[in-house]
Enzyme design. Structure first.
Site, PDB file in Angstrom:
ATOM      1  CE  LYS A   1     -10.555  -3.507 -23.470  1.00 33.60           C
ATOM      2  NZ  LYS A   1     -10.163  -3.019 -22.156  1.00 33.60           N
TER       3      LYS A   1
ATOM      4  CD  GLU B   1      -2.422  -1.934   1.564  1.00 34.91           C
ATOM      5  OE1 GLU B   1      -1.278  -2.772   1.733  1.00 34.91           O
ATOM      6  OE2 GLU B   1      -3.088  -2.455   1.673  1.00 34.91           O
TER       7      GLU B   1
ATOM      8  CG  ASP C   1     -11.865   4.272 -21.446  1.00 35.67           C
ATOM      9  OD1 ASP C   1     -10.506   3.627 -22.075  1.00 35.67           O
ATOM     10  OD2 ASP C   1     -12.823   3.694 -21.171  1.00 35.67           O
TER      11      ASP C   1
ATOM     12  NE  ARG D   1      -8.587  -9.312 -17.836  1.00 37.80           N
ATOM     13  CZ  ARG D   1      -9.206  -9.718 -19.156  1.00 37.80           C
ATOM     14  NH1 ARG D   1      -8.535 -10.363 -20.089  1.00 37.80           N
ATOM     15  NH2 ARG D   1     -10.421  -8.556 -19.886  1.00 37.80           N
TER      16      ARG D   1
ATOM     17  CB  THR E   1      -7.106  -1.888 -20.066  1.00 39.18           C
ATOM     18  OG1 THR E   1      -7.612  -1.893 -21.692  1.00 39.18           O
ATOM     19  CG2 THR E   1      -8.560  -2.259 -19.180  1.00 39.18           C
TER      20      THR E   1
END
Ligand code: DSN
Length: 425
Positions: free
Chosen positions: A234, A59, A204, A240, A231
């Site tokens: 793709k 974190e 986006d 991912r 992302t």
């Protein structure tokens, strides 16, 4: 020939899962992947994803974490950030979002307040659920107003209507981007409209990040966009995951960091961040530009076969990696039946609603398909034209078992002659 992943411990300990992995390997090896949002990662990315970083909590951000033992996580995250900024020509990157939807959620909460108005593209015209569709939690918090295409035959966004809506609604943010749209956006126009009303511009670019990185299509930052969400799989061909990039505004970047952690997420998935860093390294190589250009050429080759056969393509064709075909209107085959029949012959794609679709989303009029994964496999224009012809043979003979058997054999052959590569560098 792509070698199967070595999983000796898994095979000994949990044969059911090991077998499922072998099954998926076989499916990917022997079939053609035309879902435009899917691709194959290199073995190097796969190794990073499966590394010991999966054990680590971290974190915080490099140099300021809430847990000890961060010598190596910091190296990996810093490299991912540095490579992302180089790839997309920007000053700041947050590589912690778990995927595209969390990236968008964190971005909205960083830059907008509950109740603020956001203009986003209509899902039915190619936008994404997270661009404000009423079924999402986001739509309960922000006031999303949607815009669409002027003409589904040309794919042109109705910029005049967008401007009028912006002047009337005075949005805090104008969002450009899509998940089922086959043309380039006029980024300069978006920025011009946003400036008139003082809105933040966000793109986006999840679908086309690899095309932007490979300089095959325009980069919204070159036109003055403030922020990009994406992302990392793709077309970008990484693991991912998600990412948020900020062109130069440090205040936005700081708000985005706070919004991702602690605002939305807990510990970042460091194994995937390691995979992102490896994939960005691959995308910085000159070969990646060739891959990105080839994706476009391959999509054009498929476009020609479909148009010559009289099939209506939304937007009239494609300027990127994907095509959206009105198979119900043109061939009398529903999107669902087309998806099922093509699955049977080893071609994977997805049914998709088209603009102003008279049919329901679970059995729409369209199919969406694209060329990123087959380009990774080394397909060139002639191979892609052949695939398009085989698709049409199935769609025109949807109940003919013999046609399907023959096409299945041809697809298997194409897969043998175009194995999934193990490395791209
Ligand atoms: N599921 C992705 C796609 O297929 O386009 C978008 O989130």
């Amino acid at each position: 020939m792509s070698t199967p992943q070595l999983i000796p411990f898994l095979e000994a300990q949990d044969p059911e899962i090991a077998q499922a992995i072998r099954g998926e390997e076989k499916r990917e090896t022997e079939g053609l992947e035309l879902i435009p949002s899917e691709n194959y990662v290199s073995k190097a990315v796969l190794e990073a994803d499966g590394s010991v970083f999966t054990n680590k909590y971290s974190e915080g951000y490099p140099g300021r974490r809430y847990y000890g033992g961060q010598d190596y996580t910091d190296i990996v995250e810093r490299l991912a950030i540095e490579r992302a900024c180089k790839l997309f020509n920007c000053k700041f990157a947050n590589v912690q979002p778990l995927s595209g939807a969390p990236a968008n959620v964190a971005m909205y909460f960083a830059l907008c307040k509950p109740g603020d108005t956001i203009l986003g593209m209509d899902l039915g015209h190619g936008g994404h659920l997270t661009h404000g569709h009423p079924v999402t939690h986001l739509a309960k918090i922000f006031n999303f107003v949607r815009y669409g295409m002027k003409n589904p035959e040309t794919g042109e966004i109705d910029y005049e209507a967008l401007r009028e809506t912006a002047l009337r609604e005075k949005p805090k943010m104008i969002l450009a981007g899509f998940s089922a749209y086959s043309r380039e956006l006029d980024y300069a126009k978006f920025v011009e409209i946003a400036k008139e009303v003082g809105a933040i511009t966000v793109a986006d670019m999840a679908h086309i990040a690899g095309l932007i990185a490979g300089k095959a299509v325009k980069n919204p930052f070159d036109y003055g966009f403030d922020v990009i969400t994406t992302t990392t799989h793709k077309t970008l061909r990484g693991p991912r995951g998600g990412m948020i990039l900020t062109r130069e505004n440090e205040e936005y970047a700081k708000a985005i960091d706070k919004s991702v952690f602690p605002g939305l997420q807990g510990g970042p998935h460091m194994h995937l961040i390691a995979g992102k860093a490896v994939a960005f390294g691959e995308a910085l190589k000159p070969e990646f530009k060739e891959y990105a250009q080839q994706i476009l050429k391959n999509a054009k080759a498929m476009e020609k076969v479909f148009l010559d056969a009289g099939v209506r393509l939304l937007g009239g064709g494609t300027s990127n990696h994907l095509l959206l075909a009105d198979v119900f209107g043109s061939l009398g085959v529903t999107g669902k039946d087309a998806q099922t029949a093509l699955d049977e012959v080893g071609i994977t794609l997805n049914m998709n609603s088209i603009a102003d679709d008279p049919r329901k989303p679970m059995d729409p009029s369209g199919i969406r398909f694209g060329t990123p994964a087959i380009t990774t496999r080394g397909f060139k224009e002639a191979d892609c034209a052949k695939v398009a012809e085989l698709m049409l043979a199935v769609l025109n003979n949807i109940d003919d078992a013999e046609v399907k058997t023959n096409v299945r054999e041809e697809i298997k052959q194409l897969c043998v002659t175009h194995p999934i590569p193990e490395s791209f560098v």
